[in-house]
Design a protein around this motif. Structure first.
Motif, PDB file in Angstrom:
ATOM      1  N   LYS A 128      -0.559   4.852  13.236  1.00  0.00           N
ATOM      2  CA  LYS A 128      -0.764   3.477  13.707  1.00  0.00           C
ATOM      3  C   LYS A 128       0.562   2.816  14.057  1.00  0.00           C
ATOM      4  N   LEU A 129       1.575   3.005  13.233  1.00  0.00           N
ATOM      5  CA  LEU A 129       2.883   2.413  13.477  1.00  0.00           C
ATOM      6  C   LEU A 129       3.501   2.944  14.768  1.00  0.00           C
ATOM      7  N   HIS A 158       0.797  -1.222   0.000  1.00  0.00           N
ATOM      8  CA  HIS A 158       0.000   0.000   0.000  1.00  0.00           C
ATOM      9  C   HIS A 158       0.834   1.279   0.000  1.00  0.00           C
ATOM     10  N   VAL A 159       2.110   1.183   0.377  1.00  0.00           N
ATOM     11  CA  VAL A 159       2.958   2.371   0.481  1.00  0.00           C
ATOM     12  C   VAL A 159       4.224   2.141  -0.341  1.00  0.00           C
ATOM     13  N   GLY A 160       4.486   3.042  -1.295  1.00  0.00           N
ATOM     14  CA  GLY A 160       5.631   2.870  -2.179  1.00  0.00           C
ATOM     15  C   GLY A 160       6.929   3.441  -1.648  1.00  0.00           C
ATOM     16  N   THR A 161       6.852   4.551  -0.908  1.00  0.00           N
ATOM     17  CA  THR A 161       8.052   5.195  -0.367  1.00  0.00           C
ATOM     18  C   THR A 161       7.773   5.691   1.043  1.00  0.00           C
ATOM     19  N   GLY A 198      -8.188   2.393   0.862  1.00  0.00           N
ATOM     20  CA  GLY A 198      -7.467   2.798  -0.335  1.00  0.00           C
ATOM     21  C   GLY A 198      -6.007   2.413  -0.246  1.00  0.00           C
ATOM     22  N   SER A 199      -5.134   3.260  -0.771  1.00  0.00           N
ATOM     23  CA  SER A 199      -3.717   2.954  -0.832  1.00  0.00           C
ATOM     24  C   SER A 199      -2.927   4.254  -1.003  1.00  0.00           C
ATOM     25  N   ALA A 200      -1.797   4.346  -0.285  1.00  0.00           N
ATOM     26  CA  ALA A 200      -0.934   5.514  -0.456  1.00  0.00           C
ATOM     27  C   ALA A 200      -0.342   5.537  -1.864  1.00  0.00           C
ATOM     28  N   ARG A 201      -0.094   4.374  -2.431  1.00  0.00           N
ATOM     29  CA  ARG A 201       0.427   4.309  -3.798  1.00  0.00           C
ATOM     30  C   ARG A 201      -0.560   4.968  -4.771  1.00  0.00           C
ATOM     31  N   THR A 222      -3.025  10.768   2.675  1.00  0.00           N
ATOM     32  CA  THR A 222      -3.931  10.547   3.818  1.00  0.00           C
ATOM     33  C   THR A 222      -3.758   9.153   4.385  1.00  0.00           C
ATOM     34  N   TYR A 223      -3.718   8.163   3.494  1.00  0.00           N
ATOM     35  CA  TYR A 223      -3.520   6.771   3.942  1.00  0.00           C
ATOM     36  C   TYR A 223      -2.201   6.662   4.706  1.00  0.00           C
ATOM     37  N   GLY A 224      -1.137   7.240   4.156  1.00  0.00           N
ATOM     38  CA  GLY A 224       0.172   7.133   4.774  1.00  0.00           C
ATOM     39  C   GLY A 224       0.223   7.762   6.156  1.00  0.00           C
TER      40      GLY A 224
END
Length: 323
Positions: free
Chosen positions: A214-215, A195-198, A279-282, A206-208
């Motif tokens: 959360k992390l 879901h996260v590319g970088t 969704g997805s950060a990508r 927003t997703y990131g």
């Protein structure tokens, strides 16, 4: 589905897992004088009410096969909790935990989608991530509530027995939590990568940003667990070895539950944050989807699993708590 309803449904499956695992595995059996098992069973009735409310809320949305199976699982979990409230039974407690876990797995069952290695891997890893979080969150929440109630009552007539009971629970739950954390780290790493590319997307999408928060909360939970494992449990073991029952009681029955209460609050906050992860950060950053699951990804996952297992094993206390 609004945030409150989704959080309630997640708790409606996590809390029964925590109750079932505690009665079936962690606590001294009630027939052998277990104090905590009896108090955890007392939570079964209000937990059943929570489960039935969640079932009613999901009734209108049960328009697919998976949703109907999930609804049936909620009802069976609630009925099992009612039975557990009426009689002490470790096998019944294990069945309640199992039904709740399977119910949470249903939405991620690979059979609901066209077969492909990538989709099966994604669904199974998502299910593993959910199960690990269920056991961790449910256990923390149940033990925090029971410990807090016992502390407020201050009615421990047998301090030695209470200390022995709680010490066994903390020792066993620490091991269960370590396994859950390991599963979550391995599955969560792959899911985050898809879901996260970088790293920058953790702050620019927003997703990131939701995932980053959360992390941070998960890291705080891991640190709290390390404190329990490396500091509190050895202190309890030392106090018991020196027959310092007053100190052991204070640590196991009074201080430990207070720490776990803070962990439970963090765990519930994570459940709330998960509802925002859509969704997805990508995709939000205009990036292509992650590569499909293949042998290279599998090999990386196996290597990560070995590293995490070694790290968690090294993090366990060397000195065992006496039985």
């Amino acid at each position: 589905m609004d945030i409150g309803t989704e959080v309630m449904q997640r708790l409606a499956l996590s809390v029964p897992v925590g109750i079932g695992v505690t009665v079936a595995v962690l606590a001294v059996p009630q027939e052998r004088g277990g104090l905590v098992a009896k108090r955890v069973r007392a939570l079964a009735l209000p937990a059943a009410v929570l489960v039935f409310v969640a079932a009613l809320l999901s009734l209108s949305a049960a328009d697919t096969g998976a949703a109907k199976v999930e609804l049936i699982g909620l009802v069976l979990t609630g009925l099992g909790l009612v039975l557990l409230w009426t009689r002490a039974s470790r096998p019944l407690a294990a069945q309640v935990a199992g039904i709740a876990a399977v119910t949470a797995f249903v939405p991620n069952a690979p059979v609901t989608k066209p077969f492909s290695l990538d989709s099966v891997a994604h669904d199974l890893l998502t299910a593993a991530h959910v199960l690990g979080m269920q056991i961790w969150t449910g256990g923390l929440t149940v033990l925090a509530v029971v410990g807090l109630v016992g502390r407020l009552r201050g009615d421990e007539s047998d301090a030695v027995r209470a200390t022995d009971d709680w010490t066994q629970i903390w020792q066993r739950f620490t091991l269960v939590a370590l396994c859950s954390v390991g599963v979550m780290i391995v599955s969560g790493t792959w899911l985050a990568w898809t879901h996260v590319g970088t790293v920058g997307q953790l702050f620019t999408t927003t997703y990131g940003r939701h995932l980053a928060v959360k992390l941070v909360l998960v890291a705080l939970l891991v640190l709290a667990g390390a404190y329990n494992s490396r500091v509190l449990l050895p202190k309890i073991a030392t106090a018991r070895r020196h027959d310092d029952h007053r100190c052991a009681f204070r640590l196991a029955v009074e201080h430990f539950p207070a720490v776990v209460l803070g962990e439970a609050v963090l765990a519930v906050a994570i459940l709330v944050l998960v509802t925002f992860l859509h969704g997805s950060a990508r995709a939000q950053a205009g990036w292509p989807a992650a590569r499909a699951f293949d042998l290279t990804v599998l090999g990386t996952g196996v290597a990560l699993t070995v590293v995490v297992a070694m790290a968690l094993r090294a993090g366990r206390p060397r000195e065992k708590v006496p039985e």
